[in-house]
Design a protein around this motif. Structure first.
Motif, PDB file in Angstrom:
ATOM      1  N   VAL A 129       0.833  -1.199   0.000  1.00 61.22           N
ATOM      2  CA  VAL A 129       0.000   0.000   0.000  1.00 61.22           C
ATOM      3  C   VAL A 129       0.870   1.253   0.000  1.00 61.22           C
ATOM      4  O   VAL A 129       0.606   2.218  -0.743  1.00 61.22           O
ATOM      5  CB  VAL A 129      -0.957  -0.013   1.212  1.00 61.22           C
ATOM      6  CG1 VAL A 129      -1.633   1.344   1.386  1.00 61.22           C
ATOM      7  CG2 VAL A 129      -2.008  -1.109   1.051  1.00 61.22           C
ATOM      8  N   HIS A 144      -6.297   4.475   2.716  1.00 59.92           N
ATOM      9  CA  HIS A 144      -6.515   3.202   3.391  1.00 59.92           C
ATOM     10  C   HIS A 144      -6.617   3.401   4.907  1.00 59.92           C
ATOM     11  O   HIS A 144      -6.220   4.439   5.441  1.00 59.92           O
ATOM     12  CB  HIS A 144      -5.381   2.214   3.108  1.00 59.92           C
ATOM     13  CG  HIS A 144      -5.386   1.663   1.722  1.00 59.92           C
ATOM     14  ND1 HIS A 144      -4.954   2.386   0.630  1.00 59.92           N
ATOM     15  CD2 HIS A 144      -5.784   0.449   1.240  1.00 59.92           C
ATOM     16  CE1 HIS A 144      -5.073   1.644  -0.461  1.00 59.92           C
ATOM     17  NE2 HIS A 144      -5.564   0.468  -0.119  1.00 59.92           N
ATOM     18  N   GLU A 185     -10.027  -7.536   0.336  1.00 53.64           N
ATOM     19  CA  GLU A 185      -9.200  -6.920   1.377  1.00 53.64           C
ATOM     20  C   GLU A 185      -8.420  -7.981   2.148  1.00 53.64           C
ATOM     21  O   GLU A 185      -8.875  -9.115   2.298  1.00 53.64           O
ATOM     22  CB  GLU A 185     -10.078  -6.124   2.347  1.00 53.64           C
ATOM     23  CG  GLU A 185     -10.725  -4.891   1.766  1.00 53.64           C
ATOM     24  CD  GLU A 185     -12.032  -5.177   1.062  1.00 53.64           C
ATOM     25  OE1 GLU A 185     -12.701  -4.214   0.650  1.00 53.64           O
ATOM     26  OE2 GLU A 185     -12.383  -6.368   0.921  1.00 53.64           O
ATOM     27  N   ARG A 200      -9.876   0.037   2.064  1.00 54.33           N
ATOM     28  CA  ARG A 200      -9.846   1.359   1.460  1.00 54.33           C
ATOM     29  C   ARG A 200     -10.765   2.305   2.230  1.00 54.33           C
ATOM     30  O   ARG A 200     -11.791   1.887   2.773  1.00 54.33           O
ATOM     31  CB  ARG A 200     -10.290   1.294  -0.002  1.00 54.33           C
ATOM     32  CG  ARG A 200      -9.291   0.585  -0.892  1.00 54.33           C
ATOM     33  CD  ARG A 200      -9.609   0.788  -2.359  1.00 54.33           C
ATOM     34  NE  ARG A 200      -8.571   0.199  -3.197  1.00 54.33           N
ATOM     35  CZ  ARG A 200      -7.451   0.814  -3.532  1.00 54.33           C
ATOM     36  NH1 ARG A 200      -7.235   2.059  -3.110  1.00 54.33           N
ATOM     37  NH2 ARG A 200      -6.549   0.217  -4.283  1.00 54.33           N
TER      38      ARG A 200
END
Length: 250
Positions: A129, A144, A185, A200
């Motif tokens: 990320v 996030h 996820e 997110r």
């Protein structure tokens, strides 16, 4: 895991000084990490709870179970001149086993009991990320977040609870997380009592977390205390790693 030793540091105050209820001579003779057990013994504290904490600590230091039990026996002999009772031995052994399992789970991608990904895998996902954020110039704190679920049993009930019972509870939590966050996820485990989703920051995130809380509240979790919250992510991957470790220790 690191090699374990009972080597102690010596200091130079008066040996008659009292520290935490223990004489300094006894305190310095105790095996490393076992001060909490010694203090509980002299103060009529919760010895089993202290043994549980110490069992986890020495396992993380790399101690074999035999070494940990030897340290417990030495502590009881120094403080009271007796062998440790069953309750103390059981509490230390259970905690040592749990901490060792956590370490082994960190080496693999998935917890074999619950299907939750390991803490190591959650770290890897967060690193991805942060790398993506560098390419898109979108701060991670706005793109996030972590959704954390804590299902905790307190006090003696935790010591007496079977590991399989705890795993079944986390299986239910994992299913609830996947039902709400079903878009791929990463759903992982943080320590004994917590699960986490790397999600997110969509406009409906608050609604999703409310729904998750309702789902989990409807589960049969016994006398467990439930908390569900959104944890913001810091600006750097190093800070995110420290955050995960703090959550896992909580």
């Amino acid at each position: 895991m690191a090699m374990f030793t009972f080597t102690r540091r010596r200091s130079d105050p008066d040996p008659d000084t009292r520290a935490g209820g223990l004489s300094l001579d006894v305190r310095e003779s105790l095996p490393l990490r076992f001060e909490a057990v010694g203090e509980a013994l002299v103060s009529d504290g919760d010895v089993s709870a202290a043994c549980h904490v110490v069992g986890r600590d020495v396992a993380r230091d790399g101690a074999a179970l035999g070494e940990a039990l030897s340290g417990l026996r030495t502590t009881f002999a120094l403080v009271h001149g007796i062998d440790p009772p069953f309750d103390a031995t059981q509490a230390l052994s259970v905690a040592w086993s749990e901490a060792t399992l956590e370490y082994l789970h960190d080496l693999s991608c998935e917890d074999p009991l619950t299907g939750l990904t390991s803490l190591a895998h959650v770290r890897t996902r967060l690193a991805e990320v942060y790398r993506d954020a560098e390419l898109t110039d979108m701060p991670v704190r706005t793109s996030h977040a972590l959704v954390v679920v804590e299902v905790r049993i307190q006090g003696r009930a935790l010591l007496e609870e079977h590991q399989f019972t705890r795993a079944l509870r986390m299986v239910q939590v994992a299913e609830a997380l996947r039902a709400v966050f079903s878009g791929g996820e990463t759903i992982g485990r943080l320590g004994l009592h917590r699960a986490v989703g790397v999600v997110r920051r969509a406009p409906d995130l608050g609604t999703s977390v409310t729904l998750l809380r309702e789902f989990i509240s409807d589960l049969d979790l016994g006398d467990a205390d439930l908390r569900v919250w959104i944890e913001g992510l810091p600006g750097t991957p190093e800070s995110a790693t420290r955050l995960l470790d703090d959550l896992a220790r909580g």
